[in-house]
Design an enzyme around this catalytic site. Structure first.
Site, PDB file in Angstrom:
ATOM      1  N   TYR A 211       6.211   2.018  13.524  1.00  0.00           N
ATOM      2  CA  TYR A 211       7.530   1.968  13.012  1.00  0.00           C
ATOM      3  C   TYR A 211       8.450   2.803  14.179  1.00  0.00           C
ATOM      4  CZ  TYR A 211       6.988   0.171   8.172  1.00  0.00           C
ATOM      5  OH  TYR A 211       6.369  -0.678   7.178  1.00  0.00           O
TER       6      TYR A 211
ATOM      7  N   LYS B 280      -8.609   0.543  12.599  1.00  0.00           N
ATOM      8  CA  LYS B 280      -9.105  -0.459  13.318  1.00  0.00           C
ATOM      9  C   LYS B 280      -9.763  -0.036  14.658  1.00  0.00           C
ATOM     10  CE  LYS B 280      -9.356  -4.983  13.883  1.00  0.00           C
ATOM     11  NZ  LYS B 280     -10.389  -5.773  12.992  1.00  0.00           N
TER      12      LYS B 280
ATOM     13  N   ASP C 229      -9.471  -4.585   7.843  1.00  0.00           N
ATOM     14  CA  ASP C 229      -9.474  -5.858   7.388  1.00  0.00           C
ATOM     15  C   ASP C 229     -10.500  -6.059   6.214  1.00  0.00           C
ATOM     16  OD1 ASP C 229     -11.488  -5.356   9.504  1.00  0.00           O
ATOM     17  OD2 ASP C 229     -11.592  -7.042  10.334  1.00  0.00           O
TER      18      ASP C 229
ATOM     19  N   ASP D  40       1.664   0.391   4.384  1.00  0.00           N
ATOM     20  CA  ASP D  40       2.573  -0.286   3.695  1.00  0.00           C
ATOM     21  C   ASP D  40       1.992  -1.337   3.468  1.00  0.00           C
ATOM     22  OD1 ASP D  40       5.475  -0.965   3.272  1.00  0.00           O
ATOM     23  OD2 ASP D  40       5.277  -2.531   5.261  1.00  0.00           O
TER      24      ASP D  40
ATOM     25  N   ASP E  95       1.261  -2.440  -1.083  1.00  0.00           N
ATOM     26  CA  ASP E  95       1.802  -3.816  -1.944  1.00  0.00           C
ATOM     27  C   ASP E  95       0.526  -4.435  -2.273  1.00  0.00           C
ATOM     28  OD1 ASP E  95       4.334  -3.062  -1.119  1.00  0.00           O
ATOM     29  OD2 ASP E  95       4.849  -5.202  -0.769  1.00  0.00           O
TER      30      ASP E  95
HETATM   31  C1  IPM Z   1       8.340   0.640   1.923  1.00  0.00           C
HETATM   32  C2  IPM Z   1       9.344  -0.455   2.408  1.00  0.00           C
HETATM   33  C3  IPM Z   1       9.785   0.209   3.943  1.00  0.00           C
HETATM   34  C4  IPM Z   1       8.739   0.531   4.819  1.00  0.00           C
HETATM   35  C5  IPM Z   1      10.794  -0.705   4.334  1.00  0.00           C
HETATM   36  C6  IPM Z   1      12.267  -1.095   3.362  1.00  0.00           C
HETATM   37  C7  IPM Z   1      11.306  -0.126   5.541  1.00  0.00           C
HETATM   38  O1  IPM Z   1       8.529  -1.529   2.571  1.00  0.00           O
HETATM   39  O2  IPM Z   1       8.731   1.729   1.533  1.00  0.00           O
HETATM   40  O3  IPM Z   1       7.112   0.278   1.604  1.00  0.00           O
HETATM   41  O4  IPM Z   1       8.239  -0.515   5.417  1.00  0.00           O
HETATM   42  O5  IPM Z   1       8.328   1.576   4.853  1.00  0.00           O
HETATM   43 MN    MN Z   2       6.367  -1.894   1.646  1.00  0.00          MN
END
Ligand code: IPM
Ligand code: MN
Length: 378
Positions: free
Chosen positions: A141, A187, A219, A243, A247
């Site tokens: 990032y 990884k 993975d 990240d 999710d």
């Molecule tokens: C999160 C979001 C952020 C990230 C974005 C909006 C920059 O996806 O907080 O998970 O990638 O960290």
């Molecule tokens: Mn995110």
């Protein structure tokens, strides 16, 4: 106590969900006799539109000088074509970096009455109780060099021993008060940064003799996470892997809209749901406010050290979910609500019912219990 909380509603559904979280914090303040002062400021696309900058100086100053920051979400199609430094996301990334927030805590657990809300089988998700510790201010990032042209683009994945150690310490500390298991995800079969990551974690392990440390390649971990989630407790990983995996883990809980986060490490913490701005449902009173409300509970616990208040807010959320209340994203919710009425239910549940003792039984789940591992067992 007195506390000054900066509220950054941001874009899309951000203003709707933060409004409910702020109302919950105000109800907690009223019930427990605290004085919370809320100050709103601009971030993300809303800030770009108003000032040309996704993180205006005034916002950053307010964040630096308050006791905690509560954020909704940033981003949306309106700003997708802007150059990187004028994208809403870069405002959030700069804020995380400026506040020194290197550890992002993302608890993921499955509420007993939402076992059917996941597309995965109930017997797989049942009893899941994970704590992701995502490195937040380094890696791909922020790595330099970085560049873009239509013919070639570069990103860089750097980590130093110090950056790995400080976030790993947070993960080890959490593991030692939880179920004492730590999986570090990398990884290392391909990436030098991951080899260092693994070495640093191994070097630290002897200092935590009661924590069982395991390493996993990202993975295969991505698969293990949704096939045998109960095998894991604290999950430590770098910025981008964290990240993605958090999710993915939201599928276990039943909805991305349920999950909170706390970003720590600097002098002021940032609390935000893990979901994004959901432009497709923005302004329609459809977004699930629970992820943001549970982030407010993390704010009470981590920023203000108000443990009983955090538990009371989590108990109110548990009570409302157990009653079958939910927004449209929660499959199987028997009492459908919009953002605002679900929030109002939770605020109501914070107040003890008249002529009855406070509702303690509802905090008996491990679900969204204390990330520090102190489960409430009454
Ligand atoms: C999160 C979001 C952020 C990230 C974005 C909006 C920059 O996806 O907080 O998970 O990638 O960290
Ligand atoms: Mn995110």
């Amino acid at each position: 106590m007195e506390a000054r909380i900066t509220v950054l509603p941001g874009d899309g559904v951000g203003p709707e969900v933060t409004a409910e979280a702020v109302a919950c914090l105000a109800t907690i303040a009223e019930q427990f006799g605290h004085a919370f002062e809320f100050q709103e400021a601009l971030i993300g696309g809303a800030a770009v539109d108003a000032t040309g900058d996704p993180l205006p100086e005034a916002t950053l100053n307010l964040c630096r000088t308050c006791d905690a920051v509560m954020l909704g979400a940033v981003g949306g199609p309106a700003w997708d074509r802007h150059p990187r430094d004028q994208r809403p996301e870069s405002g959030l990334l700069r804020l995380r970096k400026a506040l020194g927030l290197y550890a992002n805590l993302r608890p993921v657990s499955v509420h007993p009455s939402l076992e059917d809300a996941s597309p995965l089988k109930p017997e797989i998700v049942r009893g899941t109780d994970l704590m992701f510790v995502r490195e937040l201010s380094g890696g791909l990032y922020f790595g330099e060099p970085r560049s873009y042209s239509d013919e070639a683009a570069v990103n860089t994945l750097p980590y130093t021993r110090g950056e790995i150690e400080r976030v790993a310490r947070v993960a080890f500390d959490l593991a030692s008060v939880r179920r004492k298991r730590l999986v570090s995800v990398d990884k290392a079969n391909v990436l030098e940064t991951s080899r260092l990551w693994r070495k640093v974690v191994d070097d630290m392990a002897p200092a935590y003799p009661d924590v069982a440390v395991q390493h996993a390649y990202v993975d295969s971990f991505a698969m293990a996470l949704i096939t045998r989630p109960r095998d894991f407790d604290v999950v430590l990983t770098e910025n981008l892997f964290g990240d993605i995996l958090s999710d993915e883990a939201a599928v276990l809980a039943g909805s991305l809209g349920l999950l909170p986060s706390a970003s720590l490490g600097g002098s002021v913490g940032l609390f935000e749901p893990i979901h994004g701005s959901a432009p497709d449902i923005a302004g329609q009173d459809k977004a699930n406010p629970i992820g943001t409300i549970l982030s407010a509970a993390m704010l009470l616990r981590h920023a203000l050290k108000l443990d009983a208040e955090a538990l009371a807010l989590e108990a109110a959320v548990n009570h409302v979910i157990k009653g079958g209340h939910g927004t449209g994203d929660l499959k199987g919710a028997t009492h459908p609500h919009g953002t605002h009425s679900l929030g109002a239910r939770i605020q109501e549940a914070i107040r003890p019912p008249r002529n009855k003792s406070p509702r303690l039984a509802d905090s008996a789940y491990s679900w969204c219990g204390s990330p520090e591992g102190h489960r409430s067992n009454h």
